[in-house]
Design a protein around this motif. Structure first.
Motif, mmCIF file in Angstrom:
data_model
loop_
_atom_site.group_PDB
_atom_site.id
_atom_site.type_symbol
_atom_site.label_atom_id
_atom_site.label_comp_id
_atom_site.label_asym_id
_atom_site.label_seq_id
_atom_site.Cartn_x
_atom_site.Cartn_y
_atom_site.Cartn_z
ATOM 1 N N VAL A 133 -0.778 52.804 116.141
ATOM 2 C CA VAL A 133 -1.513 53.117 116.971
ATOM 3 C C VAL A 133 -2.398 54.236 115.619
ATOM 4 N N LYS A 134 -1.240 54.309 114.270
ATOM 5 C CA LYS A 134 -1.091 54.822 112.992
ATOM 6 C C LYS A 134 -2.323 53.467 112.425
ATOM 7 N N ALA A 135 -2.373 52.651 112.562
ATOM 8 C CA ALA A 135 -2.095 51.277 111.633
ATOM 9 C C ALA A 135 -3.861 51.081 112.064
ATOM 10 N N GLU A 136 -4.022 51.755 113.449
ATOM 11 C CA GLU A 136 -5.519 51.175 113.968
ATOM 12 C C GLU A 136 -6.394 52.987 113.144
ATOM 13 N N PHE A 137 -5.453 53.551 113.311
ATOM 14 C CA PHE A 137 -6.366 55.272 112.387
ATOM 15 C C PHE A 137 -6.922 54.850 111.019
ATOM 16 N N VAL A 138 -5.771 53.854 110.669
ATOM 17 C CA VAL A 138 -6.238 53.663 109.262
ATOM 18 C C VAL A 138 -7.747 52.859 108.941
ATOM 19 N N ARG A 139 -7.480 52.200 109.986
ATOM 20 C CA ARG A 139 -8.129 50.828 109.601
ATOM 21 C C ARG A 139 -9.988 51.423 110.600
ATOM 22 N N ARG A 140 -9.721 51.973 111.001
ATOM 23 C CA ARG A 140 -11.274 52.485 111.772
ATOM 24 C C ARG A 140 -11.336 53.540 111.068
ATOM 25 N N ALA A 162 -24.361 65.320 92.900
ATOM 26 C CA ALA A 162 -24.852 64.082 93.867
ATOM 27 C C ALA A 162 -24.376 63.222 94.781
ATOM 28 N N LYS A 163 -23.533 63.324 94.387
ATOM 29 C CA LYS A 163 -22.381 62.335 95.521
ATOM 30 C C LYS A 163 -20.797 62.720 95.102
ATOM 31 N N VAL A 164 -19.304 63.137 96.449
ATOM 32 C CA VAL A 164 -18.626 63.039 96.559
ATOM 33 C C VAL A 164 -17.843 62.493 96.949
ATOM 34 N N THR A 165 -16.860 62.384 96.770
ATOM 35 C CA THR A 165 -15.778 61.690 97.201
ATOM 36 C C THR A 165 -14.857 61.977 97.866
ATOM 37 N N ILE A 166 -14.424 61.383 99.713
ATOM 38 C CA ILE A 166 -13.979 62.637 100.490
ATOM 39 C C ILE A 166 -12.277 61.683 100.783
ATOM 40 N N TYR A 167 -11.561 62.884 100.031
ATOM 41 C CA TYR A 167 -10.276 61.509 99.823
ATOM 42 C C TYR A 167 -9.619 61.509 101.136
ATOM 43 N N GLU A 168 -9.301 60.800 102.384
ATOM 44 C CA GLU A 168 -8.723 61.533 103.493
ATOM 45 C C GLU A 168 -7.302 61.144 103.854
ATOM 46 N N VAL A 169 -7.440 62.211 104.239
ATOM 47 C CA VAL A 169 -5.223 62.492 103.963
ATOM 48 C C VAL A 169 -4.748 62.841 105.680
ATOM 49 N N GLY A 170 -5.659 62.066 106.833
ATOM 50 C CA GLY A 170 -5.597 62.573 108.615
ATOM 51 C C GLY A 170 -4.152 61.763 108.182
ATOM 52 N N PRO A 171 -3.950 60.243 108.566
ATOM 53 C CA PRO A 171 -2.997 59.250 108.459
ATOM 54 C C PRO A 171 -1.960 59.788 107.785
ATOM 55 N N ARG A 172 -2.266 60.990 106.385
ATOM 56 C CA ARG A 172 -0.615 61.498 106.133
ATOM 57 C C ARG A 172 0.251 62.693 106.627
ATOM 58 N N ASP A 173 -1.114 63.484 106.015
ATOM 59 C CA ASP A 173 -1.126 64.531 105.676
ATOM 60 C C ASP A 173 -1.327 65.410 107.658
ATOM 61 N N GLY A 174 -2.249 64.612 107.898
ATOM 62 C CA GLY A 174 -2.298 64.526 109.242
ATOM 63 C C GLY A 174 -1.053 64.608 110.522
ATOM 64 N N LEU A 175 -0.387 63.419 110.254
ATOM 65 C CA LEU A 175 1.123 63.152 110.914
ATOM 66 C C LEU A 175 1.785 63.691 110.630
ATOM 67 N N GLN A 176 2.244 63.681 109.546
ATOM 68 C CA GLN A 176 3.898 64.211 108.969
ATOM 69 C C GLN A 176 3.950 65.293 109.805
ATOM 70 N N ASN A 177 3.037 65.953 110.028
ATOM 71 C CA ASN A 177 2.988 67.622 111.042
ATOM 72 C C ASN A 177 3.181 67.430 112.445
ATOM 73 N N GLU A 178 2.896 66.343 112.923
ATOM 74 C CA GLU A 178 3.168 65.958 113.793
ATOM 75 C C GLU A 178 4.252 66.266 115.191
#
Lengths: 317, 317
Positions: free
Chosen positions: B44-51, B20-36
């Motif tokens: 900008v990173k802090a704003e990304f996390v806050r948003r 009935a319910k799923v937890t999304i574990y957001e990895v964008g700020p770490r797994d996403g940005l480490q590969n940029e």
């Protein structure tokens, strides 16, 4: 830390209860190219079809006998089919073509083609936009097309567009889709291709739609599923359909495609991504993935833009 | 024939037997940005996390305390966490961070963080490439990290990378993944994130892997699944995992991400595509899709390239 080339095929792990074999109905030359901005040379189109057949795709929908005013990209439909029949003989005559109306069917009959497809709508608004008549009136329009085709011994596939959502109407009731589909089968179509033309459908919706057809007496052997990847759901939706017993899936080499009458429709489910998925599940598909990828890379060069297929990008990179 | 804006959410059709319910574990700020390739400003990173938090994502992995020589993109990890804690207080302290080793853990402890993650390997070759030690030796390396973290009252998540295929070794045996995962749990990790780091896995493989963990006594409540979309399989694989009972899925806003040590790894499953899928199935996720899309559009502007997420492209177009 250089890496070796990735194996071109996934590890196989079967899942109990899935069909042993799937038929991929390739729509790239028709549904793909009809939505290209530029006009592709007839010789390039013929080569595209030949290469797809050579890659093992069992059915390749070659073109549409639509009026050139509406889809100038396919204005060379008769020339293309003549070239393919010259080249391929009976195999060329067996390639399905879309016929939007009686005039299109006449052109297919003149050429001696064996397989045609009609393109219906599951919604009132799209019937008016695309066919210039009401949802109900489309059946009167298709009736002589299907009966004349059947009388001439041709096989008729019926596309049902906007089966999940419609850009003007929103969500489309499942019972409405079943009703439209049954009426097209009653006219004499052999197979329905249920299209998520704008890609909004999700997995549970696919399952429910297939189950509703089954409950209405339309077996999964008469259904094909046609997904667009607008919202990234195409392959997950195919998985839902496969689990519900469907064994024919439309796909487009390289993920080409869309719908010229719905700007929100993006590319079809990519043939290569579907093949990777089926291969991983150990489901027979008959397609040489490397050959399709090479064809899509070549076609991307002809079109001047990269393929949106993830598998093409991964293997051709 | 202009079209109205598409509804920003799909029609809901539930499928029996799904959670009935799923937890999304957001990895964008770490797994996403480490590969940029470029370095993103700390603000900008802090704003990304806050948003992302404001969009309702329940867990946002913020960064990694990896040595700046290896991942210069995340060299500002301590500054970022300090800024987030100043801003968000306890909520900032609760954001998980990756700690590759004891030195990384020390930095997390110094800052008073509450959740850390370690990054193990399911294969010999990737353990040597990424951790500079053998598959077996990784456990000796992680043992003091996990025990010190646990002694300090921290929660430890354990990533298991290359769970499906490895670019050097090919297919990875399921029993090997289960063995590695169990040893990481035995050290004291609370949850495993099983990663298809190079995206080669398919649906049946996912089902078999989850079932093998269950059979080995590791319940689905201790598993998360982490997919990359290299071969277009990420969402179909998540669907397989969901059907097998898993309720935590890693995803990355906008489909950012990859792996700096495996060039064949492309972006993560896009958070937006996963939300669309869950929304369609009527599964509770707690995320405001419009807010995540707006965040990804903003981040794409910061990074200077469009989001690979289909939903972002469709809704922001």
């Amino acid at each position: 830390m250089s890496e070796p080339a990735i194996s071109a095929l996934p590890m196989q792990v079967r899942e109990p209860g899935l069909p042993a074999k799937v038929t991929i109905y390739e729509v790239g030359p028709r549904d793909g190219l009809q939505n290209e901005k530029g006009i592709v040379d007839t010789t390039v189109k013929a080569e595209f079809v030949r290469r797809l057949l050579d890659a093992g795709l069992p059915i390749v929908e070659a073109t549409s006998f639509v009026h050139p005013r509406w889809v100038p990209q396919l204005a060379d439909a008769a020339d293309l089919m003549t070239e393919l029949m010259t080249d391929l003989g009976e195999l060329g005559r067996a390639l399905p073509v879309l016929v939007p109306n009686e005039r299109g069917l006449e052109r297919a009959l003149e050429l001696g083609l064996r397989h045609v497809a009609i393109f219906g709508s599951a919604t009132e608004t799209f019937a008016r936009k695309n066919l210039n008549r009401s949802l109900d009136a489309q059946f009167a329009m298709f009736e002589p097309v299907v009966s004349r085709a059947r009388d001439a011994g041709l096989d008729v596939r019926a596309y049902v567009s906007m089966c999940f959502g419609d850009p003007w109407e929103g969500a489309v009731p499942i019972e409405q889709v079943v009703s439209v589909g049954k009426r097209l089968l009653d006219l004499g179509a052999s197979q329905l291709s249920l299209g998520d033309t704008i890609g909004v459908g999700t997995a549970g919706h696919v399952t429910a739609l297939v189950d509703a057809f089954t409950a209405a007496g339309v077996g999964t052997e008469r259904l094909a599923l046609h997904f667009h990847d607008t919202y990234g759901q195409a392959l997950a939706n195919a998985y839902a359909g496969l689990r519900a017993g469907v064994t024919t899936f439309d796909a487009s080499a390289g993920g080409l495609g869309g719908c010229p009458y719905a700007k929100s429709a993006t590319g079809n489910l990519a043939t290569e991504d579907l093949v990777w998925f089926l291969e991983g599940l150990g489901i027979e598909h008959g397609v040489d993935l490397g050959k399709v990828v090479a064809t899509s890379v070549w076609m991307a060069g002809e079109l001047g833009r990269p393929s949106p297929s993830a598998v093409v990008r991964a293997l051709a990179g």
